[in-house]
Each structure stands twice: as C-alpha cells, then as structure tokens.
Motif scaffolding. Structure first.
Motif, mmCIF file in Angstrom:
data_model
loop_
_atom_site.group_PDB
_atom_site.id
_atom_site.type_symbol
_atom_site.label_atom_id
_atom_site.label_comp_id
_atom_site.label_asym_id
_atom_site.label_seq_id
_atom_site.Cartn_x
_atom_site.Cartn_y
_atom_site.Cartn_z
ATOM 1 N N ARG A 1 107.151 3.919 34.575
ATOM 2 C CA ARG A 1 108.465 4.889 34.982
ATOM 3 C C ARG A 1 109.198 4.991 33.736
ATOM 4 O O ARG A 1 109.754 6.076 33.292
ATOM 5 C CB ARG A 1 109.131 4.207 35.978
ATOM 6 N N MET A 2 109.598 3.821 33.078
ATOM 7 C CA MET A 2 110.724 3.835 31.911
ATOM 8 C C MET A 2 110.062 4.649 30.990
ATOM 9 O O MET A 2 110.975 5.511 30.429
ATOM 10 C CB MET A 2 110.621 2.265 31.564
ATOM 11 N N MET B 1 106.775 -0.184 36.773
ATOM 12 C CA MET B 1 108.139 -0.156 36.250
ATOM 13 C C MET B 1 108.048 0.533 34.701
ATOM 14 O O MET B 1 108.991 1.091 34.285
ATOM 15 C CB MET B 1 109.018 -1.432 36.399
ATOM 16 N N THR C 1 115.674 5.181 38.858
ATOM 17 C CA THR C 1 116.131 5.341 37.682
ATOM 18 C C THR C 1 117.305 3.978 37.807
ATOM 19 O O THR C 1 117.437 3.289 36.674
ATOM 20 C CB THR C 1 116.786 6.504 37.484
ATOM 21 N N ARG D 1 110.402 8.258 31.311
ATOM 22 C CA ARG D 1 111.816 8.885 31.097
ATOM 23 C C ARG D 1 112.147 8.853 29.854
ATOM 24 O O ARG D 1 113.340 9.149 29.590
ATOM 25 C CB ARG D 1 112.815 8.045 31.793
ATOM 26 N N ARG E 1 116.251 -3.504 28.427
ATOM 27 C CA ARG E 1 116.861 -4.299 28.941
ATOM 28 C C ARG E 1 116.356 -5.618 28.815
ATOM 29 O O ARG E 1 115.021 -5.741 29.034
ATOM 30 C CB ARG E 1 117.478 -4.197 30.204
ATOM 31 N N THR F 1 117.434 1.203 39.643
ATOM 32 C CA THR F 1 116.991 -0.279 39.692
ATOM 33 C C THR F 1 116.251 -0.576 38.310
ATOM 34 O O THR F 1 116.251 -1.944 37.947
ATOM 35 C CB THR F 1 115.980 -0.473 40.934
ATOM 36 N N ASP F 2 115.514 0.339 37.878
ATOM 37 C CA ASP F 2 114.817 0.161 36.501
ATOM 38 C C ASP F 2 115.890 -0.335 35.288
ATOM 39 O O ASP F 2 115.734 -1.088 34.487
ATOM 40 C CB ASP F 2 114.000 1.209 36.133
ATOM 41 N N ALA F 3 117.259 0.386 35.606
ATOM 42 C CA ALA F 3 118.085 0.338 34.529
ATOM 43 C C ALA F 3 118.902 -1.214 34.695
ATOM 44 O O ALA F 3 118.739 -1.716 33.628
ATOM 45 C CB ALA F 3 119.209 1.059 34.592
ATOM 46 N N PHE F 4 119.021 -1.499 36.020
ATOM 47 C CA PHE F 4 119.914 -2.682 36.210
ATOM 48 C C PHE F 4 119.132 -3.749 36.749
ATOM 49 O O PHE F 4 119.715 -5.022 36.838
ATOM 50 C CB PHE F 4 121.025 -2.285 37.160
ATOM 51 N N GLY F 5 118.091 -3.821 37.299
ATOM 52 C CA GLY F 5 117.164 -4.661 37.984
ATOM 53 C C GLY F 5 118.155 -5.329 39.202
ATOM 54 O O GLY F 5 119.050 -4.792 39.758
#
Lengths: 474, 474
Positions: A245-246, A242, B70, A249, A127, B72-76
C-alpha cells in the motif's frame, strides 16, 4: 543443486495437499474385487474392529497425543542438523525399544546444517517500524552490519520482470496472493534467485499462508547456483500488504535487514527404524512413517509430530493386541524432510534394491485431524484392495473412500519408481494457518482426532502387512 | 484506584461484546410508534437512500477504508501518552479541517503514561525456551537483571486460593480457559494483585483470546493499591498450555522474566472534535465516535481505527450531500480509551451539564465488519424511534433490528447517567482473534464491509440529528 530444483520442488509439496481441492474419489468399485481377495478381506472384519476399539475406546485412547505432547514439550522444535534433533532421536530409540518393538535402530544420514541465528528487519523510511521476519532455510546471512537498501514491492514474478530495471541494489518484497500452497510456495522457494538475476540485494517474501495473526512462516528455499546468493526471509501477510500500500501511494521504502543465517558443514543425522518382524515373510515390508525433524519454530507438533506418533501408535496397537502380521510392519521416522528430504533420499538409495518386497509405504505428513478417507497412489487393482480395507472400518471413521494421489514427500522416491504409497485424508483445512510457524504446537491437535487417525492408520497398515499377497502393481 | 476497580472494569468491557451471545432483539414494535413520528420518519426515506447510495456505490465507496489505511500506515499503533498519538491527532485535526467541518478542535486531557520498553521471558528449567510475552498496561517492570523464580500454573482464582501456600516467591502462571471476553478478561485485569496477596513475585497470564497462532494479547491491568505491585504480562495460549502440561507431569518450572515497563508522569493528550453545526438547534448534539488511541502493538486498525473512520465518514457524507441537520452532528475521537478511559471521563466531566441537549451518543468500538443491526441503550420510546429509522434502510443492510445494550466504553458515563447510547451490531465473531495484538491491522478489515457500516452509521446519525425532537428518555 540448480539442476535438482524442479524435482525437489515437486517433492517438497505433499501430493495430497496439492490435490486437496481437486481430489476425487477413485472410480473403482468393489464389485470388481476378485472373490478370493473379497473373502480374504472379510476375514479381517473382527480384527479391524478390535483395532478400532483399542485405539478409540481402549488402552490406546489419548496415547498418541500424550506421547507426542511429552515428546514435543521435552524437545520443542527439531531442526535437521542440530544436536537437539539427535537427542530427540535417541529418546525415540529408547522408547521404541521399551515398547518391545523389533530391530530398533538408526540409519545414518548425512544432512546439511543451516542455522538461523539472530535476525531482524526494520523499516527506516517512511517511518521506524519493526518488520517481523523468518529467514528461509538455506539462505545466506547479511554482513554483520546488515543491509540497508531501498525496497520495491511486486505482486508476481511477471511484475518483477516488467520492473527489472528498478531492481538493482534493492530489496525486493514479494506480496503475492495466496493461491493455495503449491502455487504460492514457489515464491518462497525461488524468489531469491529470481530477484538476484536482476541485481537485488535481498528478498522478503509474504508468508505462504491463507490466514495470519501477524505470523511468519519459514520454509526451505533454493538458490540457482549460477547466480549471486542473496539473503531471503519471509514476512507477515500484514506487513507485505502494508509495504505494498505504501508503495502504491508513491512512498519510498527503505529497509534495514540483519540476518545471521549460516550454512555449516554436513553432519550426521539418522532415520529411525522399528519393526514388528513378519511372521511368514519377514523380508517383505509395509512402512508406516512420518518425519521427526521440524522447522526451528513452534514445536513441530503438527508437522510432523502427529504423523510420527500415529505411526508409532500403529505398531504399539498391533503388538498390544498380540497380532503377528505375515510381513514386517516397519516404522520409519524420516530425518531432514524440511531441509530438503535427504533422509528419505538416502533411505531410498540404501533400500531401493529391495523395492520388490515393499507392499506399500504410508506416510502421514499432512495433519492428524479428523480423518475422512485414505489417499493412495498405485494400480487400479491395488486401489480396489485399499477400498476393500476401508470398508472394513466402521462408518464413523469415513474410510471407505480412497482418494487418488496419496503419499508424502518422504515416500516420493518410491512413488516415482512405481511402489504404492498412501497417506491419510483428514480435515486439514487450517493446516497452513500454523504450518512452519510458531503456531505449530500441541494446541492445534486434539487427542480424539488423533485416536481416529490412529485407528484408520493401524487398520490399513495391519491388514496390508498380513494379507496373503503384496499390493498388486501395474 | 482500588476503589475504582469494579466500575472501571465494567466500563472496559464494551457492552455489546459482553452481550453478544445473549443479545436479543427489542420486543417493541413499530405499531406503537406515534403517528406523528412515523410520518416524520417516512419523510426521511429518500435521504436515507441517498446516504446509502453515496456510501456504498457513490463517492464514499472505499473512502473510510482508504483513509484509515493511509492513517494507520503512517502512524502505526498509537499508545496513550506518546508523541506518536499526538502527531496522529494533529493529522486528524488537519484533515478534518480540510474536509470542511466546523469547530474542529482538540480538548485537553491529562493521561497516564505507561511504556512497555524491552521485555523478554525465558523458561530455564526444564529446558531453555523463549516464552513470548506482552507486558500489561500499567504493570511495573522487573529489576534490570530480571526475576528468576520457580513457577506454578493455576487454572483459576479458586485454584490459586487452594494452593496459596505454594505461591510465595513464585511466578504464578494463569492458564484459565477462554469463556468469552468479559469473564476471562478478569484474569488479565486482576491476576497480579490476586497473586501478590499470597506472595507471588510476578504473574504470566494466558492471553484472553479464543484462537491463537502463538499470539500475545496485551491490555490494561489494575493493581490493588494496598498490595505489593508485581510485574505482569500475557503469554500465548500455546505456552500457557505447555507450562500447564509440564507441571501436570511433575516437572519443575523455572522462568526468567525481564520487563522494562515503567509508569511515567501524567502528560497531555486530546479528545478530537469536529462538527456539522446544527441549522436550527446548534446547542443540541448527536455524537458519533470512536477512540483514536490504541495499544502499542499492531496498527490499531480494528480497535478502534474502524470506529474512528466510519464516524468521520458520517460527517463527510452528510456534508457532501449538502444536508443540514437541525441539531449539531458532532464527531468525537476519544483519547486514552485503552489505558483506562480518562479521555471520555474528562469529556463527560466537562460537558455533563449539557446532558439535556444530548440526543444520543453513538460509539463504534467493536469492529466494522458486516453490519446486522444496531445496539441501543435507552427508553422504550427511544428504542421504537431507532427501529423506525432502521426500517428506512434497505434490506441488505440488516438494520431493522435493534438489540438492547448498545454503546461503547467511552460513552459509558453518559449511558450511566441516562443519556441514550448506541453502537453498530456487526459480524465481529473473530474480533478477539486480533484484539490487542500485532494482528490488529488493515488486513482484517474490508473496504466493502466498512462502507456498509458507514451507510448504517451515517443514516442513523443524520436522521437522529435532524428529527424534530431529541430521543425520548424515561
């Protein structure tokens, strides 16, 4: 440069910060102090009390803090090689003269010149996200359009080696744990070349700090000259975690990095010198010092404005009290400490033939928070003298314990050649929260704590400069 | 809007953070708990132990942390009015359905839409220096070319009034002391209009935080509609103090401020709802909640991802253990808490006729650090029931003490109308280090601490949802 790497790295880590956790008091006792020296030290009791009173309750109260605030507010950060640093040195020369000190002058130094310029990083997969960065000193920049590359995240050099087949063409992100500054700073200093060896195009290193509010911490790095030079910068602890962690996954990471950093031609800077000339042995010297340059972030108030201004305060206090030490009390404000220590190196080269006349070099470069003793590197006999001086100070200054291992980066050349060196032990437990970041400002300092440091610093400097003999060496 | 000001302001300050320093345990004792209720509560001992074991050592271990990371890492960050917030709500709706929960749906809310856009500030006199800023929510922007104006620095509203003659045409910098969040946040919320009254062209406010590493902390502000709307932003503690010192020395300050902030048309957001339908009294409700929106900085992990995910965890745990509470256990993820609380306000408006069926509304919006009790606002009889539940929990969860004054911003409308509300007391002493800043990330949270909070939260929610009676009101 590559050959210099290990010794430079050692120098870049202040000894007392290295040793903070393991520091142990000296095992010597004053009962072994020769009677003559014990009697001599006892004669300084009154003057030490005068010094402390001047620094803590008298005209010295708040003075080092106020001077430092005026200075850092006027100049801000003072990167080696910049005109701003030279302007700040001119300012100091002017005020040291106004303070009535002797032999105020600059000593020329040839320094490297590195500029950060524009810098930015952006996560573009998975993102869009702005990654805060701080380019590392001596790093090359990217091409103007930046580097767009996939990234891998490793937690150690060992993992880098294990995954070497994945590295070519990638940006390598280091998410090493914080295990104390000396151990973890190696990642900042060496990661670029370590990753370049396996074909990385850039490195991003987790800031070397125990705590963060999305803070980036810059600092020096060194290239191995036999490997490609790739751009390298620090990122926040938060972003390193972060990205880690990404990747854990299974998410693919792609980063765009734009760094305008450049290494320019050498330029002139100066070590700043001021003295109270010795009344009996003017050729003999006690040095009190700090480094006037800083990183190009924050105000360089803690690192090392504090050391500079308590050292100046020592000379101000001695002079204001009308004291005339037997040997010369010399203030040195080192230049270029952050960019590699060229200032202190050139001072050593210029003055090393006089080493026999140096009693001790004191440098404060690890904070000017509440003091709790002195750190010292020297012979056992010299350690006993230091303990004896510490015991002249009132109990609230906690200076009777001398810790082994003192002396900052800039006095390292002298320490290595057997000249005694020392620094102030102080409650710098939060030092690396602010170190080399925009958080290094006057806000972290406290006028009273600086006064306490000034009192200790001045008392040791004066007594050492006035005693009959130089500190004994092995 | 101006008329709403005082009540909104009260709502924006979570009660338990307000009361942290003065919080005192309830003075009731379980000896007054009616025998019938005491016996009923004793019957929950085994199930409470199952809940705790599931949350701390069982399949729930690390689950709320991992889910939140998962997410917050995806959406911030997830600012109210943005598509990113709506995407994150879609994600939650999908995963709440996958979790097997009942009646998963969004409830539409009309929300304001404010965008920060580009922002910068620069001290141009006495020297060139970049001032870090964070525009405040609902602030207008500057003209495109910015505002270039002289600045004055005040320490309080009182000083502003004293110096009102100096204000016209100036940027007013507020360097107020930090005296706890509720008291100091008033400067963030009200300074623009207070200074506009005397002709200021913009305000810069010292971030409302007890500690800083050059950190800016954003937040909502409100205009008095009868006064000119001027741009307003927060600056760091460090810069506020520096500007203050400069002014104290008689230095003239000139600042260029460029803010692209804009207030756009209202748009749609949603409160997110999921349930475990009550097995006996489906129309009766216990709410567990947090707010899903955040400021547009950091990750919104602490504020209030933690509250959202321990609340979801409560329903996951109850369902996974095969428990079927008598009344409905409802999860609500409020929208728009940060931008003014419109989400919870519209939920209240839509559901207030059902208030008699609400036993209690729990909201966690003050951190999910190590818990040490529960906070509660309700009748003395209800307080006794809460204490009784707390005593079912094992000692290491420290939940037997119930502090008066619980319930977050979003349940304030219910609290004001006499419905019991509660929240979790936790060791959030460093909450405002990170609050509304880029430092609000997963790094400040801890999986085990979140498990402890989940255990407490789930136990209270389940027992309250399953007891024979609603919590007694006055």
């Amino acid at each position: 440069m590559a050959g210099l790497f290990p010794s430079l790295l050692l120098l870049l880590v202040p000894l007392s910060l290295t040793a903070l956790a393991e520091a142990s008091p000296s095992s010597t006792h004053d009962k072994f102090l020769p009677d003559k020296i014990a009697r001599e030290l006892a004669g300084y009791q009154d003057v030490v009390e005068q010094i402390v009173d001047y620094a803590v309750n008298g005209p010295g109260q708040n003075q080092s803090y106020d001077r430092l605030a005026t200075f850092t507010d006027a100049f801000g950060s003072r990167l080696s090689g910049t005109q701003n640093l030279e302007n700040s040195i001119d300012y100091m020369l002017e005020y040291l003269r106004k303070d009535g000190l002797d032999n105020v002058h600059g000593e020329d130094v040839n320094v490297t010149r590195w500029l950060r310029n524009q810098e930015s990083a952006r996560l573009v997969e998975p993102r869009d996200y702005v990654i805060a960065i701080s380019s590392l000193g001596s790093s090359v920049g990217t091409p103007e359009e930046g580097i767009l590359a996939y990234a891998i995240v490793v937690r150690s050099f060992d993992e880098l080696v294990t995954r070497m087949d994945e590295v070519t063409g990638k940006i390598v992100v280091f998410n090493q744990d914080y295990e104390g500054y000396p151990k973890s700073a190696i990642y900042r200093v060496a990661s670029a070349s370590r990753a370049a060896e396996f074909g990385a195009v850039a490195t991003l290193i987790r800031s070397v700090a125990p705590f963060s509010i999305h803070s980036v911490h810059t600092g020096i790095q060194f290239y191995n000259e036999s490997l490609p030079k790739i751009p390298t910068a620090c990122i926040t602890i938060e972003d390193a975690e972060m990205l880690y962690r990404m990747e854990q996954r299974g998410t693919r990471l792609r980063i765009q990095l734009i760094m305008g950093a450049e290494n320019l031609n050498m330029t002139r800077s100066r070590n700043t010198v001021a003295e109270i000339t010795g009344s009996v042995y003017p050729e003999q010297v006690v040095v009190v010092s700090g480094h006037i340059d800083s990183w190009d972030v924050g105000q360089g108030a803690m690192d090392d404005g504090g050391g500079v201004f308590i050292s100046w305060q020592a000379l101000t206090t001695v002079r204001a009290l009308g004291l005339k030490p037997k040997r010369t009390l010399r203030l040195v404000l080192w230049t270029d400490e952050e960019a590699g220590g060229v200032g202190s190196q050139q001072y050593y080269d210029a003055h090393k033939t006089e080493a026999g006349n140096y009693s001790v070099l004191l440098e404060s470069d690890e904070g000017v928070f509440t003091p709790y003793g002195m750190e010292f590197t020297g012979s056992g006999a010299a350690m006993m003298v230091m303990e004896g001086i510490g015991k002249l100070l009132p109990e609230f200054l906690n200076s009777s314990v001398i810790y082994a291992g003192g002396g900052g980066t800039d006095v390292g050349w002298w320490r290595a050649s057997g000249v005694p060196t020392g620094s102030i032990a102080n409650h710098n437990e939060h030092y690396f929260y602010f170190h080399h970041s925009d958080g290094d400002t006057m806000t972290v300092l406290d006028p009273h704590q600086m006064d306490l440091c000034s009192a200790v610093w001045t008392a040791f400097a004066y007594v050492l400069a006035d005693m009959d003999d130089l500190l004994p060496r092995d």
